[in-house]
Scaffold this active site. Sequence first.
Site, PDB file in Angstrom:
ATOM      1  N   THR A 122      37.220  35.032  36.312  1.00 11.80           N
ATOM      2  CA  THR A 122      36.396  34.738  37.481  1.00 11.80           C
ATOM      3  C   THR A 122      36.330  35.943  38.402  1.00 11.80           C
ATOM      4  O   THR A 122      37.234  36.783  38.431  1.00 11.80           O
ATOM      5  CB  THR A 122      36.978  33.576  38.306  1.00 11.80           C
ATOM      6  OG1 THR A 122      38.233  33.983  38.871  1.00 11.80           O
ATOM      7  CG2 THR A 122      37.141  32.329  37.474  1.00 11.80           C
ATOM      8  N   ASP A 123      35.265  35.980  39.168  1.00 10.23           N
ATOM      9  CA  ASP A 123      35.296  36.782  40.379  1.00 10.23           C
ATOM     10  C   ASP A 123      36.223  36.048  41.349  1.00 10.23           C
ATOM     11  O   ASP A 123      36.591  34.894  41.136  1.00 10.23           O
ATOM     12  CB  ASP A 123      33.892  36.948  40.955  1.00 10.23           C
ATOM     13  CG  ASP A 123      33.762  38.174  41.839  1.00 10.23           C
ATOM     14  OD1 ASP A 123      34.792  38.654  42.355  1.00 10.23           O
ATOM     15  OD2 ASP A 123      32.628  38.651  42.040  1.00 10.23           O
ATOM     16  N   TRP A 124      36.595  36.687  42.434  1.00 10.99           N
ATOM     17  CA  TRP A 124      37.620  36.145  43.323  1.00 10.99           C
ATOM     18  C   TRP A 124      37.139  34.863  44.007  1.00 10.99           C
ATOM     19  O   TRP A 124      36.137  34.856  44.718  1.00 10.99           O
ATOM     20  CB  TRP A 124      38.024  37.207  44.342  1.00 10.99           C
ATOM     21  CG  TRP A 124      39.195  38.024  43.881  1.00 10.99           C
ATOM     22  CD1 TRP A 124      40.336  38.249  44.581  1.00 10.99           C
ATOM     23  CD2 TRP A 124      39.367  38.704  42.622  1.00 10.99           C
ATOM     24  NE1 TRP A 124      41.212  39.026  43.826  1.00 10.99           N
ATOM     25  CE2 TRP A 124      40.640  39.315  42.639  1.00 10.99           C
ATOM     26  CE3 TRP A 124      38.581  38.838  41.490  1.00 10.99           C
ATOM     27  CZ2 TRP A 124      41.143  40.047  41.564  1.00 10.99           C
ATOM     28  CZ3 TRP A 124      39.064  39.567  40.422  1.00 10.99           C
ATOM     29  CH2 TRP A 124      40.323  40.163  40.460  1.00 10.99           C
TER      30      TRP A 124
END
Length: 877
Positions: free
Chosen positions: A284-286
Amino acid sequence: MSLHPKALLAAFVLFLLSLINASPTVKRDPVPTGYVAAPYYPAPRGGWLSDWSESYAKAVRLVTNMTLAEKVNITAGTGIFMGRCVGNTGSAPRVRFPQLCLQDGPLGIRNTDHNTAFPAGITVGATWDKDLMYARGAALGEEFRGKGVNIALLPSVGPLGRKPRGGRNWEGFGSDPVLQGIAAMLTIQGTQEQGVIATIKHLIGNEQEMYRMYNPVQPAYSANIDDRTLHELYLWPFAEGVRAGVGSVMCAYNAVNGSASSQNSYLTNKILKDELGFQGFYMTDWLAQISGVAAALAGLDMSMPGDGSIPLFGNSYWMYDLSRAVLNGSVPVSRLNDMVTRIVAAWYQMGQDQDYPEPNFSTNTQDREGPLYPGAVISPRGVVNEFVDVKGSHAEVARAIARDAITLLKNEDNVLPLSTNTSLRVYGSDAQANPDGINSCSDRGCNKGTLGQGWGSGTANYPYLDDPISAIRRRASSVTYSSSDTFPLIQDPVSENDVALVFINADSGENYITVEGNPGDRTTAGLQVWHNGDELVKAAANAFDTVVVIVHTVGPILMEDWIELHSVKAVLFAHLPGQEAGDSLTDILFGDVSPSGHLPYSLVRREDDLPASTQLRGFAIGQPQDTYTEGLYIDYRYLLAQNITPRYAFGHGLSYTTFSFSNASIEQLTTLSTFPPARAPKGTTPQTVYNNTIPPASEVYYPSGFRRINRYLYSWLERPAADAAAHIGATNSSTYPYPVGYSETEKPGPRAGGAQGGNPALWDPIFRVSLSITNTGERAGRAVVQAYVSYPTGTGWDTPPLQLRDFVKTGVLEPGESEAVEVVVSRKAVSVWDTTVQDWRAFTDAGESGYGIWLGEAVDDLRVVCLGSGGCEEVDG
């Protein structure tokens, strides 16, 4: 990315709102008819390709010896600000698997010291230089490794640059999938050859910053992309990255066709892991993860930074909850095993099991000592920065890129290059370093002084900034400077021999920072330059006979207010040069080097010259819908199809010399069939040896006497919770609502797959064009040869008039000197995506000579055309 403290405050407000609002992730908002994210299960297991077989075999041996808690622990981060790096996985020290350090970003190591701030991706694209693309990747890899970073969050190819106002376009390489794809491939190769795992991002459709993130009161926007457009434009550079063997792919925040990118089974399982044969791990992105079990089933392998949607509350969708989900049978043990194996295999694939350094810096502080876990309420302290210098000789690479990217758009009366004896009047704050300090704005979240980077998580601290005015003063004998962005009312008398250098800029960035009313995307500024720049140019043009405009910009701008003014003789785009903004520019201004940069995007005359669908999407009740109704027609593809003449075309770039194209010949290398040869079947994976039965609950009990760090995320469970979950799993009484179409029977794989990036036959060379480039001018210089393909007519398929398919840059040619160059056109480059057959189709029934291969120095400056296996001829006009 990691979040700025202001973003965390906003997240807390959203958390409070969530107490009175239902979650938006329960049900998808409707998307327009025809935009589909069909279910595709199960997630394909990795390890079936020979390129990764040894690493997978090692990974399987290691993972076999892990407990459930150890496996879960390395699939997620330990929480935001819970370690030295922007992301920190858990570890399995008993089997000697370390905590992994993940760190931004695409142009240098974020939030540290003794590093290089390289030119941004858009600047690299403007070089059109494959050697420099690779050299930058290798230099970045050396620096990330030197700091002990396991996983570098680079390169960025999503956004592709569909929207000129998009905030993060500058992190990528240009508004074309082939330019992006080649640059990404070479960046990945250079980085991973240093042993660092590269992360290509963001899959997919992150073309604007506003409304990109899910929150408790509104879903992220849905990028609605039809299947053909997805393959021929937005997926193309990702396919090149996977073909290069990239170790990690990062999801986008937004949804695609209504399904969040972090749990879009069609995008992850079908396209990325099956069709493209991706062998690494999907992360994932953050804070992009919006569910636990659903994300795991849909192919997510790593959650970053590990927190749930609201950080710093000690909550997580995975970690302890993933342990629970495996024990109760909601997540199959085989899926967890694949997640872990993919991560461990990438670690082995890059050789990180052999003498890899541990992190020696902190992204949270520049002090030597500090809290070891800054996100904790109470944290132990210790040494967090060793101040390791990783710059090496990388300034030379950075300067070469900054210099060779500079794009000469206009040069009337051969005003450039200048003599060092010319009397120069310099205007504009962009010529000098930020007077508050070159790193005074966190993540470059301001526009003060020379614009060397945009803003956001894709930035790096400057070790120094060689600003233009200092470099000009080092070279020229007569220089006066006004740092104001307003033309001075009173100044020394102007001589007809004086030359005005006017510095202007246009900025953008990531949306957790708003700069001068622009929340990442250029909402307020539009495509105008900032800080009254248009007026500054016009005032200088009114006062001087000769004006040279130097532009630092994140992307396209409008220049119609002044570009045709009589006094505006020359325009240079210096893009985003990073730390080497000064000498790289004076090399060009004073003629040490002839400019050889070319535009990586088009410059239009007015914003409405582009499709309305490529404008930013505004607020909507429910999920904003960003529907790609323009299809394949973005940037120059659209302008050509609509017969719209831009101010400066894609690929445009002048030189101080001239070049001729001659002796062109075309050779057919492979017989072209309608579809590629059948792919090889999937190979076997060593994961078949795993015992995929649910393990005993005792494998996730908290160790006796273990002292916890508050807010730190652990994979263990309290004994009663673990036992309760195991009882559900043992009695097969899980009530988890599996998605429609869920299956645990692995599919054989789509026909378009077969290897990393897809069917390997897609890269079979079909045509090779050879030609000679001769410097016909009076100065040394470098030429860029751009190869565009036109498809046969009468096929019944709608295709853009021209599409970039390859490019090559010559070495430095002295006057009269020639160089033989080649461009190659692959099967994929002459194919379209057949949405019915689900494969790449070429047009053999129209005759191979129906393809045109057009060669020139810009899309509107084509010199030679070669027709299939026929011949080549010069283009008239």
